[in-house]
Design an enzyme around this catalytic site. Sequence first.
Site, mmCIF file in Angstrom:
data_model
loop_
_atom_site.group_PDB
_atom_site.id
_atom_site.type_symbol
_atom_site.label_atom_id
_atom_site.label_comp_id
_atom_site.label_asym_id
_atom_site.label_seq_id
_atom_site.Cartn_x
_atom_site.Cartn_y
_atom_site.Cartn_z
ATOM 1 N N HIS A 33 -2.437 -5.109 -5.040
ATOM 2 C CA HIS A 33 -1.760 -3.834 -4.592
ATOM 3 C C HIS A 33 -2.551 -2.803 -3.573
ATOM 4 C CE1 HIS A 33 1.567 -1.132 -5.322
ATOM 5 N NE2 HIS A 33 0.809 -0.132 -5.052
ATOM 6 N N GLU A 34 -3.590 -2.477 -4.174
ATOM 7 C CA GLU A 34 -4.274 -1.343 -3.690
ATOM 8 C C GLU A 34 -5.058 -1.974 -2.353
ATOM 9 O OE1 GLU A 34 -4.107 1.464 -4.655
ATOM 10 O OE2 GLU A 34 -3.079 0.871 -6.489
ATOM 11 N N HIS A 37 -2.885 -1.948 0.470
ATOM 12 C CA HIS A 37 -2.537 -0.510 1.118
ATOM 13 C C HIS A 37 -3.779 0.025 2.047
ATOM 14 C CE1 HIS A 37 0.514 1.155 -1.069
ATOM 15 N NE2 HIS A 37 0.199 1.061 -2.232
#
Length: 220
Positions: A33-34, A37
């Site tokens: 997820h990170e 980004h």
Amino acid sequence: MFLYSLFSNFEMPALLVVLLAYILALMIALSIHEFAHAFVANREGDLTAKAYGRLSLNPFAHIDPIGLIFLLLVGFGWAKPVPINPLHMKNGKKSVVKVSIAGVIANLILSIIFSFFFALTLALDESVTFYLFLQQFCGYTMTINFVFFVFNLLPIYPLDGFNLIASLSKQDNAFLNLMYKYGFWILLLLYITRIFDYILVFLQMAILNPLFNLWLMILF
């Protein structure tokens, strides 16, 4: 305790295997997820995340120790937010939108992939070495990533859904100001009242379960 509710049906040594599968699946979901980004921000011209060492799949670059402990103990926690600078992005708001949704899209893709692998494990003989680990790992990876996908799309500060709305709207409006002020408390209320659980169950039945059943039909 949250962990007890998940693993109370297992006994040693199976409990250790299942716990390892859960923690590994959780760390992968947080990391992807990170990383998503950071990756999209980097592609859009903002090198801030890369400069801070966040353009990495290494879980330890993204995990907040306190947030991870909360996730393990109560099922509600956080990772370290990826630092970005919209001023460095080449396409302005369009770039910010891409960065905002990158994490949830990555989680959704991973959930879909592991829904197939989870269905595939049902075809394995239970005597296969690491059968329990493989099945639990695939199941947890599928489920946790779907939870992250749904949860982070909520339009509540500081979640990705809120960042998406903020990037598309005027910065000084009543909704944004309300969320900046009360976002944490709204999330806490959702957790305490279990309202999010109802949302999650509905979407899981509408999206994830039919997909899993489709894989079962294809495989069997």
